[in-house]
Write a protein that holds these residues in place. Structure first.
Motif, mmCIF file in Angstrom:
data_model
loop_
_atom_site.group_PDB
_atom_site.id
_atom_site.type_symbol
_atom_site.label_atom_id
_atom_site.label_comp_id
_atom_site.label_asym_id
_atom_site.label_seq_id
_atom_site.Cartn_x
_atom_site.Cartn_y
_atom_site.Cartn_z
ATOM 1 N N GLU A 1 0.841 -1.193 0.000
ATOM 2 C CA GLU A 1 0.000 0.000 0.000
ATOM 3 C C GLU A 1 0.883 1.253 0.000
ATOM 4 O O GLU A 1 1.972 1.256 0.568
ATOM 5 C CB GLU A 1 -0.903 0.029 1.232
ATOM 6 C CG GLU A 1 -1.930 -1.085 1.285
ATOM 7 C CD GLU A 1 -1.572 -2.158 2.291
ATOM 8 O OE1 GLU A 1 -2.487 -2.828 2.789
ATOM 9 O OE2 GLU A 1 -0.360 -2.332 2.565
ATOM 10 N N MET B 1 -4.321 3.166 -3.100
ATOM 11 C CA MET B 1 -5.375 2.695 -2.207
ATOM 12 C C MET B 1 -6.655 3.472 -2.473
ATOM 13 O O MET B 1 -6.629 4.526 -3.103
ATOM 14 C CB MET B 1 -4.954 2.911 -0.745
ATOM 15 C CG MET B 1 -3.658 2.270 -0.344
ATOM 16 S SD MET B 1 -3.108 2.863 1.278
ATOM 17 C CE MET B 1 -4.454 2.289 2.327
ATOM 18 N N ASP B 2 -7.751 2.941 -1.956
ATOM 19 C CA ASP B 2 -9.003 3.677 -1.933
ATOM 20 C C ASP B 2 -9.681 3.413 -0.594
ATOM 21 O O ASP B 2 -9.020 2.978 0.358
ATOM 22 C CB ASP B 2 -9.901 3.319 -3.133
ATOM 23 C CG ASP B 2 -10.282 1.841 -3.166
ATOM 24 O OD1 ASP B 2 -10.165 1.165 -2.118
ATOM 25 O OD2 ASP B 2 -10.711 1.365 -4.237
ATOM 26 N N GLU C 1 -11.340 1.132 0.503
ATOM 27 C CA GLU C 1 -11.313 -0.257 0.960
ATOM 28 C C GLU C 1 -9.895 -0.793 1.053
ATOM 29 O O GLU C 1 -9.714 -1.994 1.275
ATOM 30 C CB GLU C 1 -12.138 -1.142 0.022
ATOM 31 C CG GLU C 1 -13.626 -0.928 0.144
ATOM 32 C CD GLU C 1 -14.409 -2.126 -0.384
ATOM 33 O OE1 GLU C 1 -14.139 -3.254 0.061
ATOM 34 O OE2 GLU C 1 -15.266 -1.916 -1.246
ATOM 35 N N ARG D 1 -5.916 -1.437 -4.008
ATOM 36 C CA ARG D 1 -6.718 -1.645 -5.219
ATOM 37 C C ARG D 1 -6.123 -2.799 -6.028
ATOM 38 O O ARG D 1 -4.956 -2.745 -6.442
ATOM 39 C CB ARG D 1 -6.755 -0.372 -6.047
ATOM 40 C CG ARG D 1 -7.558 0.744 -5.390
ATOM 41 C CD ARG D 1 -7.275 2.105 -5.983
ATOM 42 N NE ARG D 1 -7.334 2.097 -7.449
ATOM 43 C CZ ARG D 1 -6.983 3.120 -8.207
ATOM 44 N NH1 ARG D 1 -6.539 4.245 -7.640
ATOM 45 N NH2 ARG D 1 -7.070 3.049 -9.511
ATOM 46 N N GLU E 1 -6.417 -3.776 -9.108
ATOM 47 C CA GLU E 1 -5.895 -3.462 -10.435
ATOM 48 C C GLU E 1 -4.530 -2.790 -10.370
ATOM 49 O O GLU E 1 -3.744 -2.839 -11.330
ATOM 50 C CB GLU E 1 -6.884 -2.578 -11.205
ATOM 51 C CG GLU E 1 -7.041 -1.155 -10.662
ATOM 52 C CD GLU E 1 -8.064 -1.035 -9.567
ATOM 53 O OE1 GLU E 1 -8.474 0.105 -9.267
ATOM 54 O OE2 GLU E 1 -8.471 -2.083 -8.992
ATOM 55 N N ALA E 2 -4.206 -2.168 -9.217
ATOM 56 C CA ALA E 2 -2.893 -1.545 -9.060
ATOM 57 C C ALA E 2 -1.800 -2.599 -8.998
ATOM 58 O O ALA E 2 -0.673 -2.371 -9.464
ATOM 59 C CB ALA E 2 -2.871 -0.687 -7.796
ATOM 60 N N ARG F 1 -13.657 -7.332 -1.767
ATOM 61 C CA ARG F 1 -12.351 -6.807 -2.179
ATOM 62 C C ARG F 1 -11.264 -7.876 -1.973
ATOM 63 O O ARG F 1 -10.352 -8.015 -2.799
ATOM 64 C CB ARG F 1 -12.025 -5.539 -1.396
ATOM 65 C CG ARG F 1 -10.605 -5.010 -1.562
ATOM 66 C CD ARG F 1 -10.264 -4.642 -3.009
ATOM 67 N NE ARG F 1 -11.085 -3.605 -3.553
ATOM 68 C CZ ARG F 1 -10.844 -2.297 -3.425
ATOM 69 N NH1 ARG F 1 -9.782 -1.877 -2.760
ATOM 70 N NH2 ARG F 1 -11.655 -1.409 -3.973
ATOM 71 N N GLN G 1 -11.436 -10.259 -4.816
ATOM 72 C CA GLN G 1 -10.873 -9.667 -6.037
ATOM 73 C C GLN G 1 -9.353 -9.704 -6.004
ATOM 74 O O GLN G 1 -8.708 -10.066 -7.002
ATOM 75 C CB GLN G 1 -11.357 -8.225 -6.181
ATOM 76 C CG GLN G 1 -12.840 -8.067 -6.444
ATOM 77 C CD GLN G 1 -13.281 -6.616 -6.329
ATOM 78 O OE1 GLN G 1 -12.465 -5.700 -6.243
ATOM 79 N NE2 GLN G 1 -14.587 -6.389 -6.317
ATOM 80 N N LEU G 2 -8.783 -9.326 -4.866
ATOM 81 C CA LEU G 2 -7.329 -9.330 -4.755
ATOM 82 C C LEU G 2 -6.779 -10.748 -4.850
ATOM 83 O O LEU G 2 -5.733 -10.981 -5.477
ATOM 84 C CB LEU G 2 -6.913 -8.682 -3.429
ATOM 85 C CG LEU G 2 -5.415 -8.570 -3.171
ATOM 86 C CD1 LEU G 2 -4.725 -7.753 -4.273
ATOM 87 C CD2 LEU G 2 -5.147 -7.941 -1.806
ATOM 88 N N ALA H 1 -7.081 7.210 0.183
ATOM 89 C CA ALA H 1 -6.341 7.113 -1.064
ATOM 90 C C ALA H 1 -5.236 8.150 -1.112
ATOM 91 O O ALA H 1 -4.760 8.525 -2.166
ATOM 92 C CB ALA H 1 -7.292 7.300 -2.250
#
Length: 463
Positions: free
Chosen positions: A181, A204-205, A207, A210, A212-213, A244, A247-248, A427
């Motif tokens: 992060e 980050m955002d 949550e 991210r 996709e990062a 999330r 997704q990760l 973020a």
């Protein structure tokens, strides 16, 4: 080159002259001691004495490693911060929680270890995989409704920091890249430096990290691993949602990347979510420990490795001399078995909730981001305050706080940019210069309340 034997006070005098002349300005960060020592051609121990002398004179404040800052103004009549006065420092940098009556709770389990026959065995060395009793106890302690680590996957370090170092050392060669992060635990930056690893900041955002990062960074230049704090992220207190995490998990599985999960603060979360390791068990190294649950002085770090990777982690623990002591493991087994750890967890959840209520009361109206049960708060300062300058002003009131820059991970060869202010501070890796972290655990509630009132008063003024 200055002789190491030269009186450290003379070096401190020169720094004091620079401060008095304005060459070093209030809020300005001094270099880390090792850098200062190298530039001056002196021993590290001498640099430490110089910094100590500057603190004693009330000219600087802070923790070396996180940041040592020039005070906004010298204390009256050169009074030292270490004197027992009304302006004695309140440390809101440290986060070492302690429950009322903690020592009395811990003592009974230690008494049997002092019998000569038991003590003899407890003072023997322990392997990186600990003892059978320690593996069973740790696996039971760490289990969540959706995750039950096999005891055979447990290894043990002296503390959680060493467990993180061992996990990274077993996964990443010197020169390798590890995504993390954009705001992260400061000591991870030190660990990476010592291991010759490059940290790659990932956006980050609200949550957390991210997914996709991770993909974008890996495609730019391959990553060797990812380090993440999905539960009660330090410093922002963000906790990833289940979707999330899924997704990760899909992303790291697709990229075939291992993950080091730092779960040290998760015990404070009300109904802790399953670790990321439950979503990608075949590639996740879950790190936890007892220092926050119990006490920092006698602790153990837990490292749950994927199946088939335990020996590699154990080898890294041995080579780094990071294995836990048998005495600490024996004490941990007893504290877990007799319910002491569970009792302390409940007490610290209640304590942290009370401290967060103080933050909400005294910093009402400011954008402060925290978890109701967390032991720290991430404060986006009002314009035109900047973190370093605010830290200097706080030091003038005898309050030590951590500027956001201590948590920033800069891209290799760059200096973090100052971005535009936005409502979502989570973020805000590029805006860390506008934020400070308040550690709430290491000072008495009454002193904490007074410090928060003082900080709110500072924030109402202009630099």
């Amino acid at each position: 080159m200055e002789d190491d034997r030269r009186d450290y006070r003379r070096i401190a005098d020169r720094i004091a002259d620079d401060i008095a002349a304005g060459r070093l300005k209030p809020g300005e960060r001094l270099p880390p001691q090792r850098v200062f020592a190298r530039r001056r051609g002196i021993a590290g121990s001498t640099a430490g004495r110089v910094y100590g002398e500057l603190v004693r004179r009330g000219l600087v404040v802070g923790e070396v490693g996180r940041g040592t800052f020039v005070r906004a103004a010298p204390l009256p009549s050169g009074r030292a911060l270490t004197e027992a006065t009304a302006t004695a420092p309140v440390n809101l940098e440290l986060t070492y929680p302690s429950a009322p009556g903690q020592s009395e709770l811990l003592a009974p389990a230690l008494a049997p270890l002092l019998r000569p026959d038991v003590l003899t065995e407890s003072l023997r060395t322990a392997p990186a995989t600990g003892t059978a009793a320690a593996r069973e106890a740790a696996a039971a302690l760490l289990a969540t409704p959706g995750w039950h680590p096999a005891p055979s996957r447990l290894t043990f370090a002296g503390n959680a920091r060493q467990a993180i170092a061992a996990a990274l050392a077993s996964l990443v060669r010197p020169g390798g890249r590890v995504g993390t992060e954009s705001l992260t635990y400061p000591l991870v930056k030190e660990i990476a430096t010592r291991l010759g690893i490059t940290l790659v900041p990932l956006p980050m955002d609200a949550e957390g990290l991210r997914p996709e990062a991770v993909t974008a960074a890996h495609r730019s230049a391959p990553l060797s691993a990812v380090y993440v704090q999905p539960t009660l992220h330090n410093p922002t207190s963000v906790t990833m949602s289940g979707p999330r995490r899924r997704q990760l998990a899909a992303v790291v599985r697709d990229l075939d990347l291992p993950v080091v999960e730092d779960r040290v603060w998760s015990f404070l979360h009300e109904g802790p979510p399953d670790p990321f390791g439950a979503y990608a068990p075949e590639r996740t190294y879950v790190v936890d420990g007892l220092s926050k649950r119990v006490a920092p002085g006698l602790t153990a770090g837990f490292l749950v490795a994927p199946e088939g990777r335990v020996e590699q982690v154990a080898a890294a623990l041995r080579s780094g001399a990071w294995t836990a002591s048998r005495f600490a493991l024996e004490a941990a087994v007893r504290w877990i078995a007799d319910g002491t750890v569970d009792h302390l967890v409940r007490a610290k959840r209640a304590d942290s909730a009370g401290r967060q209520r103080l933050v909400a009361e005294h910093l009402d109206g400011y954008p402060v981001h925290a978890d109701p049960h967390g032991y720290y708060a991430w404060w986006e300062l009002p314009f035109p305050w900047r973190a370093d300058t605010f830290a200097g002003a706080a030091a003038e009131r005898g309050i030590a706080i951590t500027p956001g820059s201590a948590f920033t991970v800069a891209a290799a060869g760059t200096v973090p940019a100052v971005g535009a202010r936005a409502p979502d501070v989570n973020a805000a890796g590029a805006r860390a210069q506008d934020c400070v972290r308040l550690g709430l655990a290491s000072t008495a509630p009454r002193d904490l309340a007074q410090a928060l009132r003082a900080l709110a008063g500072i924030a109402c003024t202009r630099p």
